[in-house]
Design an enzyme around this catalytic site. Structure first.
Site, PDB file in Angstrom:
ATOM      1  N   CYS A   1       9.767   1.481   3.385  1.00  0.00           N
ATOM      2  CA  CYS A   1      10.704   0.426   3.781  1.00  0.00           C
ATOM      3  C   CYS A   1      12.107   0.976   3.865  1.00  0.00           C
ATOM      4  O   CYS A   1      13.007   0.316   4.354  1.00  0.00           O
ATOM      5  CB  CYS A   1      10.635  -0.768   2.840  1.00  0.00           C
ATOM      6  SG  CYS A   1      11.155  -0.381   1.180  1.00  0.00           S
TER       7      CYS A   1
ATOM      8  N   PHE B   1       0.806  -1.227   0.000  1.00  0.00           N
ATOM      9  CA  PHE B   1       0.000   0.000   0.000  1.00  0.00           C
ATOM     10  C   PHE B   1       0.838   1.277   0.000  1.00  0.00           C
ATOM     11  O   PHE B   1       0.362   2.332  -0.400  1.00  0.00           O
ATOM     12  CB  PHE B   1      -0.917   0.019   1.236  1.00  0.00           C
ATOM     13  CG  PHE B   1      -0.211   0.417   2.503  1.00  0.00           C
ATOM     14  CD1 PHE B   1      -0.055   1.767   2.858  1.00  0.00           C
ATOM     15  CD2 PHE B   1       0.341  -0.545   3.343  1.00  0.00           C
ATOM     16  CE1 PHE B   1       0.619   2.133   4.014  1.00  0.00           C
ATOM     17  CE2 PHE B   1       1.019  -0.181   4.489  1.00  0.00           C
ATOM     18  CZ  PHE B   1       1.164   1.160   4.826  1.00  0.00           C
TER      19      PHE B   1
END
Lengths: 496, 496, 496, 496
Positions: free
Chosen positions: C280, C148
């Protein structure tokens, strides 16, 4: 007295043309003679190389490479003999000769990778069912002309790679110290190289001009001084050859205020005086940024130089040997004197070294000159002797401007701990080989060697990946097969 | 009458120097004039390029590439206008001009990959804790000199790649048909290129010689005839520049007995007569192996040529247009006549084509000559007209010998179904660009273009990967950091 | 309420299977629904991709690349709409979405270089008259499963490259924010991509498992959390597919005593809180070496954070938006609380931010926690929220040990001026992407993205050169033609 | 009776775990025993490799490569001994063993190029003053598991490359014929490899499973049968390792009507029966297109096979030796019988060869079976014996469909003279290694070995360029230096 001949088509050949003395620079005596090839002799070598070419070109690259694998073994087995031959004619100390040989062997190791290096580019479907690929094919007969200062290494920058690429080779080494080169070349036969693939011609301008103008010679690699490099490049180019011609240098090291000074001095001693400074990568100018750095540098250099010893090649305690000739000794001494006369400070004076037992040798001691300026003759020229000159500047920009203004752009170095300074320097300095805390940034064999500005004429650098491109030419093939023949049974009737 | 000027530093500039007529070759009338730059004007362009260089060099490659992405869009949007400008001054039919433009755009597409193409080589631990890497840095100001026959494509072999590599550029296009080139260059500004990075100079020998001798120009790319290429290469080289100079051609197709003859004829018609044969890759000689192949070839060619139509650029039914000048028309016609006089068979004679409404145009019709021999003048020279000559030989070896004996080595082709024949041919033919059943083996933009022998002077081919190497120079950096400073707390006291 | 469907074979398709709410995280309200594909729907997409494959595979690479050139234009033209769609469903501020999109476009730009990237390796004469070459051929139908947090960028790490390599693609984007992804995919049709080459499936585990087990799918690229990545990798591998699965991260920045602290803080603010830390590559741990550095860092961070503003996507003054769901908001808040409970110092507490007009949004404010230790829960886990934790250590070795001991090895950074520290760090840190004074060292599109240790499962990194290798398989062809046929006249009689 | 042990940390080690007989397949007698390593022994080897890793990783690549240069010399010097050890345990004739060894040495030669192969990608200015580069770093401890059929070559596909890349290695060779492998590994110490870098473990499933599950082992290369390959791949992958697992094969040759039949038969004899067909690249199926080709093929094969001789390894007149075990002999014979029973024509029956003096040896004679169909058991399975089966089809498409339908996709070949047929075949055949008139298209060492479909599990092929990528992982570093420190005098005061 021995007369050193040529290697043509696998045999030593002596053409009874003119000869020239070969000196032992430590004794100052001529101990051998070298034959100077006539035009006819050079043409004999070219013819041999030409004849050997078709079969060698068609030999698979892996088989050509295996000659180099074996050659490496032989060079290692015969290292002592090679170093001795270098020492007797060039004068460099054996450990220095061993280092030179090792750098040469590294080029042989690189050449062993020929099958990988020669891979072409393949494109499937450049159009519908059309493929295209580029091959790198050898040029034919190619030549190398090499200087006295690295009689083993510089030739090995050239011929191993040229040969594994499928070319045949003619080498004209320096007539000052030809023996080690000739001996090295002779090992190739033992390594399995077919006769005629490698040839060595000793000679002078007559030989060189023959190589430069003969239409059978397709490319010339040269290492030497800039005026000759320029002549070689213009002449070879005007004769339709590809050419790479490496010339002179004036390599500066910037010493920044944050440098690890002990390390810098350690490095500079070897880089300035090793091999008597007769290296195109010798560090001959130290540019100190700020007087603190300058004072520390000069003081520590002076100290470090006290233990340096100049002498004959076979004594391993010596640090460096004589320069190559009487004339060159005079030239180096002349530059030292001129610096003093023009206002520089002669901190360590190497003009009259005492070398016991070798009073007639061409020796110059390690010399340190401070307060040099850009207008001095000793700064402008490439001295090619064991002389380190110190220039003092206020800022790094000033130091870089000095370097960028010099006609040469071979090597350079910065001593600093600072990442930003190092990056700025390496990006903006107009020099082909850059060291960061590495004073002799000679690229390893799998990179390529080349200066900028008037230090190199040509598109491609020497050895390494550029060497592969220099010794091959591109052929591009585009292939489409006509509408199916055998596949759809047009030509062949199948039993029903 | 319009006078076509120069593009310098982002502005059109007219120096009121000498001018020259620009003809419409279909009408035979001068419809515009072109300004011929003085030495001062060229130096103005060089100065602009020099000034734009530092900022452009420091612009990240991806940003330089994005100018080319946008430039591609603009070329596609303005294709019709470009083709019209080409047609009016060069005479080639619009679909042919569109094809040329497309090949040019393909070089822009390749240039868009600059970030990948400019990657250097990085080696960790070349020695203990010593790293070394090679960067490919731009050269500075570089120049291109281009011919009349591809006013859009050939310049785009050069400047897109040179510019994305970080160089600034000066283009001297042909003074015969400068308008499309100038217009294309002007689109770069709209694409976001900073002023001064791309400059166009119209001119003649005065302009060329200024480019060749000015020390600020670092490299020259040239496409034209061999005598000029040779002059350019020797002059640029003697002035210390890198140079690639592409010259003339005489491209042969071997027609083997097993060829798919209908396909071969189909291909040959386009390759021989397209763009009136004014292409350095035009197929101008067909070598038939065996008389059966020869007879079939001539018969089928003759048939196929009946439907060819020569005329004005804007009529899409025409196959090709006029040649470039009256003088050139005379030359082509002269070669046809000489072949007939020297014993060849004039199968289809294009010396007096009728082109209604364009009686003063420089037209030559498609011409087929059989039984040509290697000693005829028409065989030795590059005719650069819509003329296909047929030579008959008995064996493939004989055919290959003909090709290898010719002074040029640009392109060649073989028509066969046989894998072995194709492989033998491509391996042993002394030609840089080889087609297998592909009559115009122009390498795609991601390979490189270059002939052998007297068709190219220089180490590196044009455009593609070789182009990247030509427009960059290698810098090798070797880095060792001194024993740890901040890492081991030498310089910084930590609170205990 | 709109129900978002799938893109199969060029058409939007809705299978009336299960649906799931799509929230606007700033309002906390479900504003759309997304269809969750059934197994049958996924198989329909696979079948479409399978059918489109043969023609697409045979399309020349340059033509495939041209679809990407056009796609880039369309993405740029529709950037505002894409950013709005991202903002509405993901919540990130428009300038952040624009940045994400730009990074995605960079991958499209890289894909435009397909013809160069797909070149194979060609070896002439691997044996006498034997040639060998390797081609890189597409795999067939390949799939991507994306998270997402980057609904535009991460899919574009995958499909542009997979598609230009000749594969057909099935994308399963996140069901949290599918609209921008679907819209982007729909632009490919306008760019000229044939139907069926690109397909999008919205769904959950049912869809994923179908992709992982269907034998027609040849490869799977995944980006998400480590437990799922591990499942994906093991399942895909056991089903004979190639797989690259990118998982979680815990990215540390070492702040050395010699760091330029203002710069470091500047960088850290963006790297820790940008996109609410839902990246990330977010920098979530700062490791200060020495208390001086620690104190300065915390103080300056605290100051810098005062001006940060959290809020709704369309207000360009906001720095970052809400987190993705209510559940995730609770999780982030829980980690903050646990750190405080376990002894850390909560310097800036973002647990209850006030966002006027958006009281039900899933907001968490920027949070700074000092004196964190390796044993705390908040340190061990990937929080994926706007939380920066500071750990204090005495030496650089200690800092590096922390990083090397963590299960993740995605990104890391060091702030220093010292060349030696930087080199030692980058050499010895067990992390795939390393920054030196660069806090988010996401590789540019022409390098490749990949962590080490449990941050990536697979041999090859995502996008860039590794992506090309991942989406192609090597075929090696070895070719020898039998003794000459047509060449020597064995098969064909020549007239005598 | 000798018990063959393990090589751990530079020493031969025998753990007194279980043992297994090692047979001489020509005599049928067990002449040695081999130790089967316990889990503890394998862990001892892993620990040794782990300990040796840091120093080896930091050794410059050129120094690692020099171990391989020396290793090559030692392999050549000890070739006879190695071939004898292979012959005694595997049974292959000495000239065949010498060929195997030579292919192994070629991989060592490739590994000597490590410095070139390990070059990373360097990008200057990915952003303003930001550089980025990718390094290829070793993985750590890696393992190889190899089959009985090439005890010298297949291990050398793995460890030389893994080791020069900086990894340490654990090899588990086949327990059927471990002596030559162990001896070869022992030569590495003499070549200068530090202890612990190379380790050999003999063993069975216990050893294999330890390697597959131990977290210190980072990668596994496997060559063997497909069911085991699949197990290895799934297990290693599930344990987070990278893995390449090469499995079985069924290699077809298409014989086209235009093939040079004498040449084809010549090639097929060696490719089908050499090494008793126990090669994963053995050609076991000939597909004749058209009955004319089929009849000619079968007749000429039958003739050529008459002179084949099967026997003991040391007799150089023998063409091939026994198969590896009694059980395998039974299996091969069983497949021959089943083919006959299922309707094929047994043209030459090798089920009961007479080998004087070796009546208990595991011999199977060369066997030719005609009229085989795709439904027969002998067609579906990999027989791994000296059996050539002929299938007859009407068209090339039918032949290709057969190959594409088979579960394996290792190697294949076409015999034709036709360029179009060869190109169509190589493009559309679903096989990883393709020969054009080359029956055993094993890629040379500088390309890579790998099948498609169920012949290989993993992304990257074995040895060559893919091997380098398999044994290294990418690290990407992005570097920006903060605004100038020492350069602009911020940190250092210059004397005024």
């Amino acid at each position: 007295m021995t007369t050193i001949g040529h290697l043509i088509n696998g045999e030593i050949y002596n053409d009874n043309n003119r000869t020239q003395d070969v000196f032992n620079p430590a004794t100052g005596k001529a101990e051998k003679k070298v034959s100077l090839a006539s035009k006819a002799t050079v043409e004999k070598a070219i013819a041999a190389a030409q004849e050997a070419y078709p079969a060698w070109r068609n030999t698979p690259a892996i088989k050509r490479a295996r000659v180099m694998f074996k050659f490496k073994e032989l060079l290692e087995q015969n290292a002592d003999k090679i170093c001795q031959l270098i020492g007797q004619e060039h004068g460099k100390i054996s450990h220095d000769a061993a280092g030179e040989l090792q750098r040469g062997i590294e080029n042989v190791e690189f050449a062993c990778g020929a099958p990988e290096l020669l891979k072409g580019e393949h494109s499937k479907n450049v159009g519908p069912n059309i493929d295209s690929w580029s091959e790198f094919q050898p040029l034919g007969v190619v030549a190398g002309i090499t200087p006295f200062n690295f009689p083993a290494m510089v030739p090995m920058w050239m011929f191993p790679l040229a040969i594994v690429c499928g070319n045949t080779f003619i080498l004209k080494p320096s007539e000052r110290d030809p023996s080690s080169t000739l001996y090295i070349a002779s090992l190739l036969k033992e390594a399995g190289l077919p006769d005629g693939v490698m040839n060595v011609i000793n000679g002078d301008k007559e030989a060189v001009d023959t190589l430069l103008t003969d239409q059978r010679v397709k490319a010339v690699s040269f290492v030497g001084s800039t005026p000759i490099a320029e002549y070689i490049y213009a002449t070879a180019s005007a004769n339709g050859k590809r050419c790479q011609a490496l010339g002179g240098a004036k390599n500066h090291a910037i010493v920044m205020p944050d440098a690890d000074m002990d390390n810098a001095v350690n490095q500079l001693v070897g880089a300035a005086f090793g091999s008597s400074g007769e290296r195109c990568m010798a560090l001959s100018v130290a540019v100190a940024v700020g007087d603190e750095a300058g004072d520390a540098l000069v003081e520590k250099m002076q100290q470090a130089m006290q233990s340096l010893s100049v002498g004959e090649y076979s004594n391993a305690n010596n640090d460096f040997g004589p320069v190559i000739t009487q004339a060159h000794q005079d030239k180096v001494v002349g530059y030292i004197s001129s610096a003093a006369e023009q206002g520089a400070t002669l901190v360590v004076d190497g003009r009259n070294p005492k070398v016991e037992g070798y009073e007639d040798g061409f020796f110059v001691g390690a010399t340190l000159i401070d307060n040099v300026t850009a207008s001095m003759d000793s700064y402008k020229a490439e001295i090619f002797g064991p002389v380190l000159q110190v220039i003092r500047v206020k800022t790094m920009e000033e130091a870089m401007q000095l370097i960028n203004d010099h006609e040469y752009g071979n090597g350079t170095c910065i001593f600093t701990r600072d990442g930003e300074a190092a990056r700025y320097f390496s990006d903006h300095i107009e020099v082909g080989m850059v060291g960061i805390n590495v004073p002799l940034p000679v690229p390893v064999a799998y990179h390529s060697f080349g200066g900028w500005k008037r230090s190199l004429f040509g598109d491609l650098h020497a050895y390494g990946p550029d060497g592969v491109r220099f010794y091959t030419k591109r052929k591009t093939i585009t292939q489409r097969w006509p509408s199916s023949g055998v596949r759809e049974g047009v030509s062949f009737a199948f039993p029903s």
